[in-house]
Design a protein around this motif. Structure first.
Motif, PDB file in Angstrom:
ATOM      1  N   ALA A 113      15.651 -72.112  29.972  1.00  0.00           N
ATOM      2  CA  ALA A 113      16.595 -70.636  30.083  1.00  0.00           C
ATOM      3  C   ALA A 113      17.785 -70.603  29.481  1.00  0.00           C
ATOM      4  O   ALA A 113      18.638 -69.962  29.593  1.00  0.00           O
ATOM      5  CB  ALA A 113      16.860 -70.329  31.557  1.00  0.00           C
ATOM      6  N   ARG A 114      17.741 -71.301  28.195  1.00  0.00           N
ATOM      7  CA  ARG A 114      18.864 -71.498  27.405  1.00  0.00           C
ATOM      8  C   ARG A 114      18.336 -71.622  25.767  1.00  0.00           C
ATOM      9  O   ARG A 114      17.153 -72.388  25.717  1.00  0.00           O
ATOM     10  CB  ARG A 114      19.889 -72.292  27.638  1.00  0.00           C
ATOM     11  CG  ARG A 114      19.807 -73.770  27.311  1.00  0.00           C
ATOM     12  CD  ARG A 114      21.061 -74.525  27.679  1.00  0.00           C
ATOM     13  NE  ARG A 114      20.506 -75.917  27.065  1.00  0.00           N
ATOM     14  CZ  ARG A 114      21.420 -76.887  27.434  1.00  0.00           C
ATOM     15  NH1 ARG A 114      22.471 -76.859  28.028  1.00  0.00           N
ATOM     16  NH2 ARG A 114      21.209 -78.431  26.947  1.00  0.00           N
ATOM     17  N   SER A 115      19.111 -71.414  24.955  1.00  0.00           N
ATOM     18  CA  SER A 115      18.701 -71.581  23.334  1.00  0.00           C
ATOM     19  C   SER A 115      20.032 -72.263  22.838  1.00  0.00           C
ATOM     20  O   SER A 115      21.148 -72.260  23.320  1.00  0.00           O
ATOM     21  CB  SER A 115      18.583 -70.310  22.754  1.00  0.00           C
ATOM     22  OG  SER A 115      18.626 -70.460  21.346  1.00  0.00           O
ATOM     23  N   ARG A 116      19.711 -73.003  21.776  1.00  0.00           N
ATOM     24  CA  ARG A 116      20.945 -73.469  21.044  1.00  0.00           C
ATOM     25  C   ARG A 116      21.643 -72.357  20.611  1.00  0.00           C
ATOM     26  O   ARG A 116      22.884 -72.623  20.499  1.00  0.00           O
ATOM     27  CB  ARG A 116      20.406 -74.282  19.757  1.00  0.00           C
ATOM     28  CG  ARG A 116      19.988 -75.723  20.160  1.00  0.00           C
ATOM     29  CD  ARG A 116      19.749 -76.434  19.080  1.00  0.00           C
ATOM     30  NE  ARG A 116      19.093 -76.080  17.965  1.00  0.00           N
ATOM     31  CZ  ARG A 116      18.637 -76.685  16.751  1.00  0.00           C
ATOM     32  NH1 ARG A 116      19.552 -77.850  16.502  1.00  0.00           N
ATOM     33  NH2 ARG A 116      17.866 -76.149  16.017  1.00  0.00           N
ATOM     34  N   ASN A 117      21.157 -71.062  20.311  1.00  0.00           N
ATOM     35  CA  ASN A 117      22.127 -69.834  20.236  1.00  0.00           C
ATOM     36  C   ASN A 117      23.298 -69.836  20.892  1.00  0.00           C
ATOM     37  O   ASN A 117      24.249 -69.361  20.668  1.00  0.00           O
ATOM     38  CB  ASN A 117      21.234 -68.559  19.983  1.00  0.00           C
ATOM     39  CG  ASN A 117      20.069 -68.737  18.731  1.00  0.00           C
ATOM     40  OD1 ASN A 117      20.035 -69.864  18.082  1.00  0.00           O
ATOM     41  ND2 ASN A 117      19.372 -67.883  18.713  1.00  0.00           N
ATOM     42  N   ALA A 237      25.004 -62.974  18.502  1.00  0.00           N
ATOM     43  CA  ALA A 237      25.288 -62.526  16.967  1.00  0.00           C
ATOM     44  C   ALA A 237      26.855 -62.330  16.557  1.00  0.00           C
ATOM     45  O   ALA A 237      26.952 -62.485  15.307  1.00  0.00           O
ATOM     46  CB  ALA A 237      24.883 -61.117  16.805  1.00  0.00           C
ATOM     47  N   SER A 238      27.742 -62.531  17.349  1.00  0.00           N
ATOM     48  CA  SER A 238      29.094 -62.155  17.137  1.00  0.00           C
ATOM     49  C   SER A 238      29.718 -63.258  16.894  1.00  0.00           C
ATOM     50  O   SER A 238      29.787 -64.130  17.686  1.00  0.00           O
ATOM     51  CB  SER A 238      29.692 -61.273  18.268  1.00  0.00           C
ATOM     52  OG  SER A 238      29.167 -59.888  18.277  1.00  0.00           O
ATOM     53  N   VAL A 317      30.338 -63.402   7.706  1.00  0.00           N
ATOM     54  CA  VAL A 317      29.573 -62.581   8.758  1.00  0.00           C
ATOM     55  C   VAL A 317      29.505 -61.054   8.479  1.00  0.00           C
ATOM     56  O   VAL A 317      28.879 -60.219   9.190  1.00  0.00           O
ATOM     57  CB  VAL A 317      30.422 -62.683  10.247  1.00  0.00           C
ATOM     58  CG1 VAL A 317      30.740 -64.089  10.641  1.00  0.00           C
ATOM     59  CG2 VAL A 317      31.895 -61.894   9.751  1.00  0.00           C
ATOM     60  N   LYS A 318      30.119 -60.867   7.295  1.00  0.00           N
ATOM     61  CA  LYS A 318      30.342 -59.395   6.889  1.00  0.00           C
ATOM     62  C   LYS A 318      28.862 -58.814   6.602  1.00  0.00           C
ATOM     63  O   LYS A 318      28.714 -57.603   6.859  1.00  0.00           O
ATOM     64  CB  LYS A 318      31.038 -59.012   5.536  1.00  0.00           C
ATOM     65  CG  LYS A 318      30.413 -59.590   4.346  1.00  0.00           C
ATOM     66  CD  LYS A 318      31.209 -59.275   3.017  1.00  0.00           C
ATOM     67  CE  LYS A 318      30.267 -59.433   1.840  1.00  0.00           C
ATOM     68  NZ  LYS A 318      29.248 -58.843   1.651  1.00  0.00           N
ATOM     69  N   THR A 323      20.045 -61.051  14.848  1.00  0.00           N
ATOM     70  CA  THR A 323      21.166 -61.495  15.743  1.00  0.00           C
ATOM     71  C   THR A 323      21.556 -62.838  15.086  1.00  0.00           C
ATOM     72  O   THR A 323      22.474 -62.977  14.335  1.00  0.00           O
ATOM     73  CB  THR A 323      20.707 -61.570  17.183  1.00  0.00           C
ATOM     74  OG1 THR A 323      19.717 -62.560  17.230  1.00  0.00           O
ATOM     75  CG2 THR A 323      20.428 -60.473  17.794  1.00  0.00           C
ATOM     76  N   PHE A 324      21.161 -63.974  15.570  1.00  0.00           N
ATOM     77  CA  PHE A 324      21.551 -65.280  14.934  1.00  0.00           C
ATOM     78  C   PHE A 324      21.112 -65.475  13.759  1.00  0.00           C
ATOM     79  O   PHE A 324      19.916 -65.118  13.457  1.00  0.00           O
ATOM     80  CB  PHE A 324      21.267 -66.523  15.761  1.00  0.00           C
ATOM     81  CG  PHE A 324      21.682 -67.939  15.459  1.00  0.00           C
ATOM     82  CD1 PHE A 324      22.934 -68.316  15.588  1.00  0.00           C
ATOM     83  CD2 PHE A 324      20.720 -68.411  14.782  1.00  0.00           C
ATOM     84  CE1 PHE A 324      23.357 -69.359  14.822  1.00  0.00           C
ATOM     85  CE2 PHE A 324      21.356 -69.801  14.349  1.00  0.00           C
ATOM     86  CZ  PHE A 324      22.390 -70.232  14.378  1.00  0.00           C
ATOM     87  N   MET A 325      21.827 -66.065  12.749  1.00  0.00           N
ATOM     88  CA  MET A 325      21.539 -66.488  11.383  1.00  0.00           C
ATOM     89  C   MET A 325      22.192 -67.912  11.182  1.00  0.00           C
ATOM     90  O   MET A 325      23.262 -68.154  11.684  1.00  0.00           O
ATOM     91  CB  MET A 325      21.849 -65.471  10.211  1.00  0.00           C
ATOM     92  CG  MET A 325      21.522 -64.173  10.528  1.00  0.00           C
ATOM     93  SD  MET A 325      19.857 -63.858  10.122  1.00  0.00           S
ATOM     94  CE  MET A 325      19.543 -62.400  10.657  1.00  0.00           C
ATOM     95  N   LYS A 326      21.485 -68.575  10.381  1.00  0.00           N
ATOM     96  CA  LYS A 326      21.859 -70.068  10.099  1.00  0.00           C
ATOM     97  C   LYS A 326      23.334 -69.865   9.453  1.00  0.00           C
ATOM     98  O   LYS A 326      23.909 -71.062   9.593  1.00  0.00           O
ATOM     99  CB  LYS A 326      20.845 -70.984   9.456  1.00  0.00           C
ATOM    100  CG  LYS A 326      21.276 -72.268   9.275  1.00  0.00           C
ATOM    101  CD  LYS A 326      20.918 -73.066  10.433  1.00  0.00           C
ATOM    102  CE  LYS A 326      21.047 -74.435  10.324  1.00  0.00           C
ATOM    103  NZ  LYS A 326      20.603 -75.185  11.558  1.00  0.00           N
TER     104      LYS A 326
END
Length: 465
Positions: A113-117, A237-238, A317-318, A323-326
């Protein structure tokens, strides 16, 4: 930090069958810097495991094994007995792999129920809270040093400058109190950033939440967060919480740079308003007479480094879609560096403020230049002669020109020369032309008179310390 080498990367199960390219082993891992998050990572994992057991998602025996294993890992790291592996990429996988070595099968249930993200951003938010608290404490100590020195110099006259030209007399205490206000606003910004940082993304998982019946409010409460984040995609993502902190650090660094510039000027042969001891100066390798204010110069110089960290993350980040990117892995190095750099600069500035020796006679001598009481003459014409200020300004400018031509101060200019400009000027004008009178007359709230500065110091002590 030590490093162990292994064969093919086995983190991704059956999907990948060969080892990554050698260059990937250099560009991909973050363990070289995110190892600093080990306390936060372990704390969040312990709470996550308790929540899973509390919700019946894992058994209590598994939770107990996980708790004990994580406590052992924390002890190993703090005693420098833990081997960090580049092949395991980051602090999360390093801890998880070691947990498996210690407790076996239960370790595999921790990541339910979790991710590294969401794990990574939770760790960072926990780290930021502590970092903000630590930075606030050293900025407060800088304010304390400034307030203490201001209290010593509420009556020490010095020139106030505009455009780096002598403008009006002020006191050194009043000048120092200006920075107390600047650094106070920096602390307010840090407090606001902390408030917005203090929400818990754990449970957002990779981006969409989880199908397991987790209790995110329990997790948030146990970790000291004010609430869980509202949107799972935004959660991972933020990075605006880090950007905001870097802005706070940048603004603080700019304020530090301004006072560092003044310290550098005040130490220079052109001013000699203050002196720094051997503790905060260096010499020259070729010129034996030199005493260089290197601490102040370095504080001024490091500002670019802090602002550069802000710009680097903004550019990262611009252009990122949800959502998540490396790319987001690039958030931590500028964050760590900026916080460490600005805290170092705050502490160095505090040291210089406490160390500096004030030279009141040299400050006072500058008040013989630049006609700093010209405004007092104009104000006197308004009060005593009922002259509109714009007309009084014009008359005063002519009187200043007379004094300049004769090479004397306004207080030394003969009354005949003044009356040639305007016959309404009388001998009474000399009562307002001394710098001491100018300073003492500035009794408006926030002004430079010793009485008002003492009141400001009392308020600052109550407000900031």
């Amino acid at each position: 930090m030590s490093e162990q080498k292994s064969g093919a990367n086995k983190m991704w199960g059956g999907r990948f069958t060969t080892a990554p390219a050698e260059i990937m082993k250099k560009i991909n891992p973050s363990i070289g810097f995110d190892y600093r998050l080990y306390r936060q990572d372990i704390a969040a994992s312990k709470v996550h495991a308790r929540m899973l057991a509390r919700q019946g998602i894992i058994g209590e025996a598994d939770n107990e094994a996980i708790q004990a294993g994580l406590d052992q890992i924390l002890k190993e790291i703090e005693e420098s007995r833990f081997t960090f592996s580049v092949d395991l990429e980051d602090i999360h996988m390093n801890v998880e792999a070691r947990l498996k070595e210690i407790v076996g099968e239960p370790a595999g249930r921790l990541h339910t129920a979790r991710s590294r993200n969401d794990q990574a951003v939770t760790d960072v938010r926990l780290w930021m809270r502590d970092a903000i608290d630590g930075l606030d404490a050293v900025v407060q100590e800088l304010q304390r040093a400034l307030i203490e020195r201001a209290g010593e110099h509420v009556e020490t006259l010095m020139p106030g400058f505009t455009h780096m030209q002598v403008a009006q007399p002020v006191t050194f205490g009043h000048h120092l109190m200006a920075y107390v206000e600047m650094f106070g606003r920096d602390r307010q910004r840090l407090a606001g950033a902390r408030e917005r940082t203090n929400i818990c993304p754990l449970g957002a998982a990779a981006l969409a939440g989880t199908a397991f019946p987790i209790d995110r409010h329990f997790t948030a409460e146990q970790l000291g967060f004010s609430a869980p984040t509202e949107n799972s995609m935004d959660s991972v993502a933020s990075r605006d919480h880090i950007v905001e902190l870097l802005f706070c650090c940048s603004m603080l660094a700019v304020h530090l740079s301004r006072i560092a510039e003044e310290i550098t000027l005040w130490c220079s042969d052109g001013f000699r308003f203050i002196a720094l001891s051997d503790a905060f100066t260096t010499g020259s390798s070729i010129m034996p007479q030199k005493r260089n204010p290197d601490a102040a110069e370095l504080v001024r110089g490091k500002t670019g480094r802090v602002v550069g960290s802000l710009n680097a993350l903004l550019m990262t980040v611009k252009g990122l879609p949800m959502t998540f990117m490396k790319d987001m892995q690039e958030d931590k190095e500028p964050m760590f560096d900026a916080l460490e750099t600005v805290q170092l600069c705050v502490e160095a500035t505090t040291g210089m403020i406490r160390d500096l020796t004030v030279r009141p006679d040299q400050m006072r001598s500058f008040l013989e230049r630049g006609f700093p009481t010209a405004t007092d003459l104009a104000d006197w014409l308004v009060r005593e002669g009922g002259i509109p200020f714009r007309d009084a300004h014009h008359i005063t400018a002519k009187v200043v020109a007379r004094a300049e031509a004769k090479g004397c101060t306004l207080s030394a200019l003969d009354i005949e020369s003044m009356r040639d400009v305007d016959p309404r000027i009388t001998e009474k004008v000399y009562s307002v032309l001394a710098p001491e009178h100018s300073v003492n007359s500035r009794r408006s709230y926030g002004g430079t008179s010793p009485e008002v500065v003492r009141e400001a110091i009392a308020r600052a002590n109550a407000r900031w310390l």
